[in-house]
Design a protein around this motif. Structure first.
Motif, short mmCIF file in Angstrom:
data_model
loop_
_atom_site.label_atom_id
_atom_site.label_comp_id
_atom_site.label_asym_id
_atom_site.label_seq_id
_atom_site.Cartn_x
_atom_site.Cartn_y
_atom_site.Cartn_z
N ALA A 659 36.67 -20.32 3.98
CA ALA A 659 36.22 -20.67 4.66
C ALA A 659 35.15 -21.42 3.35
N PRO A 660 34.65 -22.77 3.00
CA PRO A 660 33.52 -23.65 1.97
C PRO A 660 32.24 -23.35 2.67
N THR A 661 31.93 -23.13 1.33
CA THR A 661 29.87 -23.42 2.41
C THR A 661 29.93 -24.23 2.66
N VAL A 662 28.87 -25.09 3.33
CA VAL A 662 28.70 -26.42 4.20
C VAL A 662 27.11 -25.67 4.69
N GLU A 663 26.24 -27.12 4.89
CA GLU A 663 25.27 -26.74 5.71
C GLU A 663 24.98 -27.93 6.44
N LYS A 664 24.11 -27.07 8.11
CA LYS A 664 24.06 -27.63 8.63
C LYS A 664 24.91 -29.23 9.11
N GLN A 665 26.26 -28.76 9.69
CA GLN A 665 27.61 -29.71 10.30
C GLN A 665 27.15 -30.18 11.57
N LEU A 666 26.32 -31.55 11.49
CA LEU A 666 26.25 -31.40 13.39
C LEU A 666 27.63 -31.87 14.40
N CYS A 667 27.26 -31.13 15.25
CA CYS A 667 29.06 -30.81 16.02
C CYS A 667 28.47 -31.04 17.84
N SER A 668 28.96 -31.04 18.16
CA SER A 668 29.00 -31.43 19.94
C SER A 668 30.03 -30.17 20.67
#
Length: 707
Positions: A659-668
């Motif tokens: 899994a690539p790095t990601v910061e604070k993806q908004l999800c529901s």
């Protein structure tokens, strides 16, 4: 048969689904389906699920308003009645634009699905009961907008009119086109129109002209009695198959030439239609209020305005096709890039060809706009080199989801070598005539994106949240992130704007109503913003999202139809009062899993099944997945089905090892209640922010400890 068998088995082995106890109204039919300019008129609106408590009407555009006429009163037993038929009143100003308007009603359950009403200058006439024979035909005075319903199998509706003298009349039918946006109407009418004389003999007939809707123009050489007959070509029927037939002796414009104009520039437009007399051209200039793209306008005529006419408004110069004398060489007219040419396929088997010069690797996009503007043409385009060799060809173009258009596009084509090339266009069936107009657009492709909203409405109740999903299609090499925002929110509603990651196609906005929010509704605009280019050439582009109405397809499928509005509505407290998470921000390392607990608050007495999910999906199709790349939900280790009075579940969120790095993806996290096999009432948690953080190398940890 195989598909039907599979669908039946699927229904049998699905988990037990309890349809929700509270549903918003799903509008099915309006009678009469037309309202006249300068009048107020009463109409019967029918829906699936109750409209009790509805108190407002929203209508698209300007000049048309609606109100609920039916009193909203409790039954004699003091209980809430189920109202699936109500009366509404439309008031139409004299200056309102004619054509089809979208509308919806609002009430304690939020916003309904969309309905449509035809705004016409003609007096509106309703069919009478049992008008199935010449002897019982409904008598009408033309001109008129005749409204009726093909309500049962083998239904044949007849209307009698009298002409005192010879006349030329047009008969424009709106039927199938009024049903594309009806959610729960799985089969649509396919009307056929027949004109008969007093003995019952056929004098004219029309079938498919505007999609399945018929249109005809006929010159009656004698005075007398005549009959209009309308039926489904298959002799089928449905109580919601409403139609409008506009019968007129006034000018009727079928199409125009040129069919495209440049924004802000005056154009002399040739009119193509019926009852035009000596009226051949009009001068028209798209003002500031006319947007780019395909538009419906009413052109200025000496005695007022034309009927609604479709045309294209371009930001680039629009040239008109040069007419060559017989025997002269065609294909020498150059096409300006960026720009376009408005032309006609004037005769049978005609081919129009336009020349351009390109360098090796230079890219171009060519798009025809014809059938989408009610042209009679079904275009096909192809590119040839100087030797006449075909290099690229396209017939029908595909847009969102499963929708295709009979227009054509060759997108992002690269020239294989320096030289001269020709873009060719003809009708795919080798037909021709003055109604075969087109606009051939030529541009140099630049990175951009398109954006569409999965639904046409977001339902909220006080203190709850709702998720609004957007999906993108990236064009011409655009790979960036897209920031989502919303404009024109109703009072008491706030938005948490998300983004579409460069590695994904979907994003969401979570809307939240305050605990004391009052019943309110407004149409919103969702925009996606992104940067394209690099360094000093970088620029920001902003795209308004296209809203879509959910439709219920035969066999249980879910599809969409483009609409003009997305409504955010706050209704009364409903079946679920809140969706709470035990944590609202998580960080996962590759290969790690984290359990997120979910608790719903049920309304007293609500005991139907609720399913938890972070993907918006139906059957095997995912309509929105905003999770970062490499993040999934482990369904086997999650509790997502809350039966009866259960209120707690959990989701196990897992990161893949790569899994690539990601910061604070908004999800529901959604709590879904099935309303029918396709539609859901969806409640959202507050935003769940998901990050993927890299593993910390052991030597770096040791160094950090020493420091």
């Amino acid at each position: 048969m195989l598909r039907l068998t599979c669908m039946l088995l699927m229904f049998l082995f699905l988990p037990a689904i309890g349809w929700g106890q509270t549903s918003y109204p799903m509008l099915m039919g309006l009678k009469p389906a037309a309202a006249q300019l300068g009048t107020s008129s009463e109409h019967e609106l029918e829906s699936r699920y109750s409209m009790f408590g509805a108190d407002r009407v929203i209508v698209s555009g300007e000049g048309v308003t609606g109100k609920i006429v039916t009193p909203m009163e409790l039954g004699k037993d003091g209980k809430t009645p189920s109202l699936t038929k109500i009366k509404i009143e439309f008031t139409v100003s004299k200056e309102a634009a004619e054509g089809v308007r979208e509308f919806r009603i609002l009430g304690p359950t939020g916003a309904s699905t969309l309905g449509q009403v035809v705004i016409t200058r003609l007096p509106v006439v309703n069919e009478s009961d049992k008008n199935d024979t010449i002897e019982t035909a409904t008598e009408v005075t033309v001109p008129a907008a005749i409204c009726g319903t093909v309500e049962k199998s083998e239904d044949v509706d007849l209307f009698k009119f009298h002409l005192d003298a010879p006349a030329t009349l047009t008969f424009h039918t709106l039927a199938m086109r009024l049903q594309d946006k009806i959610h729960d109407l799985q089969s649509h009418v396919d009307p056929i129109l027949t004109i008969r004389n007093s003995t019952g003999s056929t004098v004219a007939a029309a079938d498919n002209v505007y999609a399945a809707d018929p249109y005809l123009s006929h010159t009656f050489s004698e005075a007398g009695d005549y009959y209009i007959e309308v039926r489904d070509v298959r002799y089928k029927g449905n109580r919601y198959w409403n139609y409008v037939i506009e019968v007129s002796d006034q000018p009727y414009i079928e199409t125009i030439h040129p069919i495209a104009v440049q924004q802000g520039q005056p154009a002399a437009v040739k009119l193509i239609g019926t009852n035009l007399g000596e009226l051949e051209t009009v001068e028209w200039q798209p003002g500031e209020g006319v947007a780019l793209g395909m538009q419906e306008v009413q052109l200025p005529l000496p005695d007022g305005r034309s009927n609604p006419v479709l045309l294209a408004v371009s930001e680039h110069p629009v040239e008109v096709e040069q007419l060559f004398s017989e025997g002269s060489e065609k294909g020498k007219q150059a096409i300006s890039i960026p720009g376009g040419i408005a032309g006609q396929i004037e005769q049978v088997s005609d081919i129009d060809s336009y020349q351009f010069t390109a360098k090796k690797g230079e890219r171009f996009t060519f798009e025809t706009i014809a059938r989408r503007l009610n042209s009679a043409m079904d275009p096909i385009i192809w590119i040839t080199n100087s030797d006449g060799k075909s290099l690229s060809e396209n017939d029908d173009l595909r847009t969102w989801g499963k929708r295709t258009y009979q227009d054509s596009m060759i997108e992002n084509w690269a020239a294989p070598a320096d030289g001269d090339y020709v873009i060719n266009i003809r009708d795919v069936h080798l037909r021709g005539g003055e109604q075969f107009t087109y606009f051939l657009s030529a541009t140099r492709p630049e990175p951009y994106f398109e954006l569409v909203l999965d639904t046409d409405k977001t339902q909220l109740t006080p203190g709850t949240s709702g998720a609004l999903f957007a999906r993108t299609v990236r064009k011409n090499g655009f790979t960036g992130e897209i920031e989502l925002s919303v404009e024109n929110l109703p009072e008491g509603v706030t938005a948490h704007g998300g983004r579409i990651l460069s590695t994904g196609t979907d994003g969401c906005i979570i809307l939240e109503a305050t605990a004391d929010a009052k019943p309110i509704a407004k149409n919103i605009i969702v925009r996606g913003k992104a940067k394209v280019g690099e360094g000093g050439e970088a620029r920001e582009i902003s795209v308004a999202a296209q809203s879509m109405q959910e439709t219920y397809m035969p066999g249980g499928g879910r599809n969409h139809w483009p609409v003009s509005m997305h409504t955010v509505a706050v209704g009364a407290p409903s079946d679920i009062r809140s969706v709470q998470l035990d944590q609202t921000e998580i960080s996962l390392k590759p290969g790690e899993s984290i359990k997120v607990g979910v608790t719903i608050e049920r309304a007293e007495g609500f005991d139907k099944n609720v399913t938890l999910d972070m993907l918006f999906q139906h059957l095997s199709t995912k309509f929105a997945n905003v999770l970062p790349k490499g993040i999934t939900i482990d369904s086997k280790k999650s509790k997502t089905l809350l039966t009866a009075k259960e209120s707690s579940g959990h989701l196990l969120i897992t990161a893949a090892k790569d899994a690539p790095t990601v910061e604070k993806q908004l999800c529901s996290v959604m709590a879904n209640i099935s309303l029918n096999f396709v539609m859901k009432a969806t409640y959202s948690s507050q935003p769940l922010l998901i990050s993927v953080v890299p593993e910390t190398a052991p030597e770096k940890v040791a160094d950090a400890d020493k420091k």
